[in-house]
Design a protein around this motif. Structure first.
Motif, short mmCIF file in Angstrom:
data_model
loop_
_atom_site.label_atom_id
_atom_site.label_comp_id
_atom_site.label_asym_id
_atom_site.label_seq_id
_atom_site.Cartn_x
_atom_site.Cartn_y
_atom_site.Cartn_z
N TRP A 1 -3.18 -12.69 -5.22
CA TRP A 1 -3.11 -11.21 -5.51
C TRP A 1 -3.50 -11.66 -7.09
N ALA A 2 -4.13 -10.23 -7.17
CA ALA A 2 -5.40 -9.73 -8.04
C ALA A 2 -5.01 -8.84 -8.86
N PRO A 3 -5.01 -8.84 -9.91
CA PRO A 3 -4.64 -7.49 -10.95
C PRO A 3 -5.72 -6.53 -10.65
N GLY B 1 1.24 -1.58 0.24
CA GLY B 1 -0.28 0.16 -0.48
C GLY B 1 1.28 1.23 -0.37
N HIS B 2 2.28 1.16 -0.29
CA HIS B 2 2.99 2.39 -0.02
C HIS B 2 3.73 1.98 -0.69
N LEU B 3 4.50 0.30 -1.47
CA LEU B 3 5.61 0.63 -2.47
C LEU B 3 4.92 0.74 -3.32
N ALA C 1 -6.38 1.03 11.24
CA ALA C 1 -5.48 2.11 10.97
C ALA C 1 -6.97 3.46 10.78
N GLU C 2 -6.34 3.82 9.76
CA GLU C 2 -7.17 5.15 9.05
C GLU C 2 -8.38 4.74 8.09
N GLN C 3 -8.97 3.72 8.63
CA GLN C 3 -9.34 2.71 7.22
C GLN C 3 -11.75 3.94 7.90
N GLY D 1 -7.15 -5.63 0.93
CA GLY D 1 -5.85 -4.91 0.69
C GLY D 1 -4.91 -5.55 0.47
N SER D 2 -3.43 -5.61 0.67
CA SER D 2 -2.47 -6.40 1.25
C SER D 2 -2.08 -6.71 2.56
N LEU D 3 -3.05 -5.90 4.02
CA LEU D 3 -2.99 -7.00 5.30
C LEU D 3 -3.37 -7.30 5.64
N GLY E 1 -8.30 0.61 2.10
CA GLY E 1 -7.56 1.50 1.81
C GLY E 1 -7.03 2.09 1.25
N TRP E 2 -6.56 3.25 1.57
CA TRP E 2 -6.93 4.55 0.29
C TRP E 2 -6.48 4.25 -0.86
N ASN E 3 -5.56 3.19 -1.11
CA ASN E 3 -5.28 2.66 -2.32
C ASN E 3 -6.13 2.30 -3.33
N SER E 4 -7.15 1.96 -2.40
CA SER E 4 -7.72 1.45 -3.09
C SER E 4 -8.84 2.15 -3.38
N VAL E 5 -9.57 3.08 -2.36
CA VAL E 5 -10.61 4.18 -2.46
C VAL E 5 -10.37 4.72 -3.75
N LEU E 6 -8.97 5.42 -3.53
CA LEU E 6 -8.55 6.12 -5.20
C LEU E 6 -8.54 5.06 -6.42
N GLU E 7 -8.77 4.61 -6.46
CA GLU E 7 -8.75 3.01 -7.67
C GLU E 7 -9.98 3.42 -8.18
N SER E 8 -10.02 3.32 -6.86
CA SER E 8 -12.60 2.57 -7.30
C SER E 8 -13.03 3.53 -7.34
O1 LIG Z 1 -4.55 -8.90 -4.38
C1 LIG Z 1 -4.48 -7.33 -5.24
C2 LIG Z 1 -4.46 -6.92 -3.26
C3 LIG Z 1 -3.86 -5.53 -3.37
N1 LIG Z 1 -3.41 -4.52 -4.19
C4 LIG Z 1 -2.90 -3.07 -4.62
O2 LIG Z 1 -2.17 -3.23 -3.24
C5 LIG Z 1 -2.66 -1.78 -2.81
C6 LIG Z 1 -2.96 -2.02 -1.87
O3 LIG Z 1 -3.47 -0.79 -0.85
P1 LIG Z 1 -4.34 0.16 -0.26
O4 LIG Z 1 -5.86 -0.08 -0.88
O5 LIG Z 1 -4.79 0.56 0.02
O6 LIG Z 1 -4.17 -0.86 0.96
P2 LIG Z 1 -3.34 -1.79 2.33
O7 LIG Z 1 -2.43 -2.55 2.05
O8 LIG Z 1 -4.45 -2.05 3.17
O9 LIG Z 1 -2.73 -0.42 2.90
C7 LIG Z 1 -1.83 0.29 3.92
O10 LIG Z 1 -1.87 1.76 3.20
C8 LIG Z 1 -2.88 2.61 3.02
C9 LIG Z 1 -2.21 3.67 2.31
O11 LIG Z 1 -1.32 4.62 3.52
C10 LIG Z 1 -3.56 3.05 4.16
O12 LIG Z 1 -4.93 3.69 3.90
C11 LIG Z 1 -4.28 1.92 4.36
O13 LIG Z 1 -4.59 1.87 5.73
C12 LIG Z 1 -2.94 0.50 4.93
O14 LIG Z 1 -3.59 -0.87 5.45
C13 LIG Z 1 -3.61 -1.15 -3.66
O15 LIG Z 1 -3.16 -0.34 -5.11
C14 LIG Z 1 -3.75 -2.42 -4.85
O16 LIG Z 1 -4.46 -1.97 -5.83
C15 LIG Z 1 -3.64 -5.18 -5.70
O17 LIG Z 1 -3.09 -4.99 -7.15
N2 LIG Z 1 -3.85 -6.95 -5.61
#
Ligand SMILES: O=c1ccn([C@@H]2O[C@H](COP(=O)(O)OP(=O)(O)O[C@H]3O[C@H](CO)[C@@H](O)[C@H](O)[C@H]3O)[C@@H](O)[C@H]2O)c(=O)[nH]1
Length: 497
Positions: free
Chosen positions: A348-350, A24-26, A389-391, A292-294, A368-375
């Motif tokens: 892992w999903a695309p 989610g950060h990388l 966390a801040e979810q 998400g990833s965690l 997770g913020w990335n998921s929200v923005l991607e949606s």
């Molecule tokens: O099967 C998967 C799972 C995840 N993703 C990608 O992985 C990222 C996941 O990021 P996010 O949706 O933000 O979730 P987390 O991995 O949980 O992110 C952590 O980091 C975020 C940014 O700081 C915080 O908002 C969350 O609370 C924190 O858990 C996104 O880009 C997804 O598109 C995939 O592509 N495939």
């Protein structure tokens, strides 16, 4: 002293990017590095081998790959008492090892110092979770900017809620209270506060270091776009006295199909199979479910989700981690749901590829913020199921302020490493009810979701405009580059004087 003439400067700015080891950060940080390279700077990403393997192929394919450099630093497994091959928070065999992971993280400092001393970049863009980069920046007189992963709404709410917490008078942890000092009326509960999540991690000293490092940061590079939260970008700047450069949504920078499919990891499902399966579905008929990833759900909670999804008879793609725990999701279950139009992705999903497909009409997300923005970028409304966390704050933004999602109704945040204690938060009937209402509607409910779809599509359009040439996020990248060039010139003038 009279001002000297400005020295001629055709130097290509060189930025160092230090990502935190967690998808989610990388993922957004590597996108940000690529974006800066596309605006004419040299970008160097510093990461450990396993993390590099997560983005190397995307960099190799990048149109500006010649301006992107990757520098490897070694992860000190043994010195931090960690088993090998867990260079990322999502790969830890147990959450009890989080403290060791944090220790290993700070042990990267000398290697990073050595690289900065050799390359002398013009600026450092560092993840918030690497506070030691502030010491390096200070030592070499290099401006440091922070990347913190989430939106300004949640950052402002975090500050306002923690300030107000001692005055909160409620009868229970789940009774909403008003958070003063924000542009909108915001209500949250004690059970949703992020400190519950961080409470027993033993990382207090680490958080104190982050807090100190932020005092000296020159500004914030943020994966958001101004138009989605203008008042909160301004408020965050006002409260912290730091410039915010919203440069997102950075996922929109990935236009090549391979990049979209391999973002963050190689997908565990064939991209062609996934697309042709989606092609066979009606527009907006598929629900995408990913936490998400965690995420660490209990087996009993997973069973409730499985049963609820199956009972809804809605087409879905559900992503679960590829671990022992999921053995109970048997081949029999997979075969059965395949017949009824479901796909289970183990691993892992695309994600961005899936969200962009016209058949996907809803996203059940942990916010997770990335998921929200991607949606948002894909114009897909959400069913929100925050975990920690801040979810819960991101959920608040999605459901209450932007009105582009409905809450499944989670009342309580999980504590890191103690997920098993909670058991089931949402029962199968609730999953079935919300999924059915959201995806199939019926009378007035359909209208509610259609309104959300309209709003989220409009926001998605604004997001695209923001990242296109001349848009707010595009201009912010140029603004930061201009500010750095000025800083460099002033610094050189000072040295000449
Ligand atoms: O099967 C998967 C799972 C995840 N993703 C990608 O992985 C990222 C996941 O990021 P996010 O949706 O933000 O979730 P987390 O991995 O949980 O992110 C952590 O980091 C975020 C940014 O700081 C915080 O908002 C969350 O609370 C924190 O858990 C996104 O880009 C997804 O598109 C995939 O592509 N495939």
């Amino acid at each position: 002293m009279a001002a000297k003439a400005q020295p001629h400067d055709d130097h290509q700015l060189h930025l160092f990017f230090f990502p935190f080891m967690l998808p989610g950060h990388l993922i957004p940080m590597t996108d940000i590095a690529r974006i800066f390279a596309s605006h004419g700077t040299k970008a160097t990403i510093i990461a450990t081998p396993q993390n590099i393997s997560r983005f190397q192929s995307i960099i190799d394919r990048d149109d500006h790959h010649q301006s992107i450099n990757i520098l490897k630093i070694d992860f000190p497994f043994a010195a931090a008492d960690l088993p090998p091959n867990c260079e990322s928070l999502d790969n830890l065999p147990s959450r009890g090892l989080t403290y060791n992971f944090s220790k290993a993280n700070s042990m990267l400092h000398p290697q990073a110092d050595d690289l900065v001393s050799r390359y002398r970049p013009d600026a450092i863009v560092s993840d918030l979770n690497l506070p030691w980069t502030a010491e390096i920046a200070h030592k070499y007189g290099i401006p440091r900017f922070t990347f913190n992963g989430t939106c300004c709404f949640s950052l402002c709410l975090t500050m306002a809620a923690s300030q107000h917490k001692p005055n909160v008078k409620v009868n229970s942890e789940t009774e909403p209270f008003f958070v003063p000092g924000l542009p909108d009326p915001v209500y949250i509960t004690l059970s949703q506060l992020p400190d519950r999540f961080f409470g027993k991690t033993g990382l207090d000293e680490f958080f104190e270091k982050i807090f100190e490092a932020e005092r000296d940061t020159c500004g914030v590079v943020s994966n958001t776009f101004f138009e989605i939260e203008p008042e909160y970008v301004k408020l965050y700047e006002k409260v912290t006295g730091k410039f915010v450069y919203p440069v997102g949504p950075v996922s929109l920078f990935n236009t090549k199909t391979r990049d979209v499919a391999e973002r963050g990891n190689k997908a565990s499902i064939g991209e062609d199979y996934c697309v042709s399966w989606l092609d066979s579905k009606e527009p907006n008929s598929v629900l995408y479910v990913c936490f998400g990833s965690l995420c660490e759900f209990t087996e009993s909670q997973l069973l409730e989700i499985a049963s609820g999804l199956e009972a809804s008879e809605v087409s879905f793609i559900w992503v679960v981690k590829d671990s022992e725990k999921f053995k109970f999701l048997t081949e029999e279950f997979e075969e059965r749901i395949k017949e009824r139009s479901g796909i289970l992705i183990k691993g892992w999903a695309p994600q961005v590829l899936i969200l962009n497909h016209p058949s996907v009409g809803g996203f059940m997300t942990h916010c997770g913020w990335n998921s929200v923005l991607e949606s948002v970028s894909s114009g897909v409304p959400m069913i929100t199921w925050p975990l920690f966390a801040e979810q819960f704050y991101n959920e608040n933004l999605v459901v209450t302020r932007l009105k582009i999602g409905i809450a499944i109704g989670v009342e309580q945040g999980l504590a890191w490493g103690e997920e098993e204690k909670i058991g089931v938060l949402i029962k199968r009937d609730r999953v079935e009810e919300v999924v059915t209402r959201f995806m199939k509607g019926g009378g007035g409910q359909n209208l509610e979701v259609e309104e959300m779809r309209k709003r989220v599509s409009e926001l998605g359009e604004l997001a695209r405009l923001a990242v296109n040439k001349g848009g707010s996020s595009y201009v912010n990248v140029d603004n930061l580059i201009t500010d750095l060039s000025k800083h460099r010139r002033n610094h050189r003038v000072t040295l000449l004087e």
